[in-house]
Scaffold this motif. Structure first.
Motif, PDB file in Angstrom:
ATOM      1  N   GLU A   6       0.855  -1.358  -0.130  1.00  0.00           N
ATOM      2  CA  GLU A   6       0.040   0.143  -0.121  1.00  0.00           C
ATOM      3  C   GLU A   6       0.830   1.368   0.150  1.00  0.00           C
ATOM      4  O   GLU A   6       0.497   2.283  -0.711  1.00  0.00           O
ATOM      5  CB  GLU A   6      -0.840  -0.132   1.232  1.00  0.00           C
ATOM      6  N   GLY A   9       2.428   1.441  -3.403  1.00  0.00           N
ATOM      7  CA  GLY A   9       1.224   2.107  -4.350  1.00  0.00           C
ATOM      8  C   GLY A   9       1.002   3.540  -3.995  1.00  0.00           C
ATOM      9  O   GLY A   9       0.926   4.509  -5.044  1.00  0.00           O
ATOM     10  N   SER A  10       1.111   3.980  -2.883  1.00  0.00           N
ATOM     11  CA  SER A  10       0.751   5.612  -2.570  1.00  0.00           C
ATOM     12  C   SER A  10       2.052   6.256  -3.141  1.00  0.00           C
ATOM     13  O   SER A  10       1.747   7.477  -3.775  1.00  0.00           O
ATOM     14  CB  SER A  10       0.793   5.741  -1.070  1.00  0.00           C
ATOM     15  N   ALA A  13       1.549   6.293  -7.052  1.00  0.00           N
ATOM     16  CA  ALA A  13       0.575   7.519  -7.305  1.00  0.00           C
ATOM     17  C   ALA A  13       0.939   8.839  -7.099  1.00  0.00           C
ATOM     18  O   ALA A  13       0.535   9.828  -8.014  1.00  0.00           O
ATOM     19  CB  ALA A  13      -0.715   7.187  -6.305  1.00  0.00           C
ATOM     20  N   GLU A  15       4.049  10.162  -7.548  1.00  0.00           N
ATOM     21  CA  GLU A  15       4.676  10.310  -8.448  1.00  0.00           C
ATOM     22  C   GLU A  15       4.153  10.771 -10.065  1.00  0.00           C
ATOM     23  O   GLU A  15       4.345  11.744 -10.701  1.00  0.00           O
ATOM     24  CB  GLU A  15       5.926   9.188  -8.916  1.00  0.00           C
ATOM     25  N   TYR A  16       2.804  10.033 -10.123  1.00  0.00           N
ATOM     26  CA  TYR A  16       2.152  10.110 -11.398  1.00  0.00           C
ATOM     27  C   TYR A  16       1.279  11.181 -11.013  1.00  0.00           C
ATOM     28  O   TYR A  16       0.288  11.475 -11.870  1.00  0.00           O
ATOM     29  CB  TYR A  16       1.492   8.747 -11.694  1.00  0.00           C
ATOM     30  N   GLN A  18      -1.494  11.085  -8.988  1.00  0.00           N
ATOM     31  CA  GLN A  18      -2.736  10.711  -8.712  1.00  0.00           C
ATOM     32  C   GLN A  18      -3.106  10.799  -7.284  1.00  0.00           C
ATOM     33  O   GLN A  18      -4.124  10.519  -7.102  1.00  0.00           O
ATOM     34  CB  GLN A  18      -2.875   9.362  -9.311  1.00  0.00           C
ATOM     35  N   ALA A  19      -2.080  11.278  -6.648  1.00  0.00           N
ATOM     36  CA  ALA A  19      -2.444  11.604  -5.175  1.00  0.00           C
ATOM     37  C   ALA A  19      -1.746  12.860  -4.588  1.00  0.00           C
ATOM     38  O   ALA A  19      -0.824  13.214  -5.361  1.00  0.00           O
ATOM     39  CB  ALA A  19      -1.687  10.134  -4.305  1.00  0.00           C
ATOM     40  N   VAL A  37      -5.624   9.970  -2.284  1.00  0.00           N
ATOM     41  CA  VAL A  37      -5.816  10.065  -3.806  1.00  0.00           C
ATOM     42  C   VAL A  37      -6.348  11.609  -4.212  1.00  0.00           C
ATOM     43  O   VAL A  37      -6.828  12.268  -3.044  1.00  0.00           O
ATOM     44  CB  VAL A  37      -6.859   9.114  -4.287  1.00  0.00           C
ATOM     45  N   GLN A  38      -6.168  12.044  -5.192  1.00  0.00           N
ATOM     46  CA  GLN A  38      -6.384  13.275  -5.430  1.00  0.00           C
ATOM     47  C   GLN A  38      -7.869  13.805  -4.880  1.00  0.00           C
ATOM     48  O   GLN A  38      -8.246  15.046  -4.686  1.00  0.00           O
ATOM     49  CB  GLN A  38      -6.365  13.833  -6.873  1.00  0.00           C
TER      50      GLN A  38
END
Length: 110
Positions: A6, A9-10, A13, A15-16, A18-19, A37-38
């Motif tokens: 988790e 994954g955070s 996210a 880096e991309y 999305q978070a 998340v955003q």
């Protein structure tokens, strides 16, 4: 304990884009970075905060159980002087963006 899937994954996210990281200021002055998340809601922020502290306690030892029911009954999360009272409301609706600070404020007795 090792790094969880988790947590990885955070970070991916983040880096991309999305978070976002929300810095939560505790009453003792400590600031805790929490990744959500955003389009997260206030409830998702609270759950992420809970997971953060559970992981930290598992790694450091110490108090194993925190009563989150007591914490949410005793404290508000606030941003720019506004209480994050509605759990269903999105953080974005309160104007919270990446790296913004949210604080714990003790509730006043009625």
């Amino acid at each position: 304990p090792q790094v969880t899937a988790e947590e990885i994954g955070s970070q991916v996210a983040l880096e991309y884009g999305q978070a976002m990281t929300v810095r939560v200021c505790k009453a003792d002055g400590e600031t805790v970075p929490v990744v959500v998340v955003q389009n997260a809601s206030v409830l998702e922020l609270k759950k992420a905060l809970r997971r953060h502290f559970q992981l930290r306690q598992a790694r450091q030892g110490g108090v194993q159980h925190l009563s989150w029911k007591y914490i949410w009954r005793t404290y508000h999360l606030t941003y720019a002087g506004e209480k994050l009272a509605d759990d269903r409301k999105k953080l974005r609706e309160y104007g919270i963006r990446n790296r913004d600070e949210v604080s714990f404020i003790k509730k006043l007795r009625k």
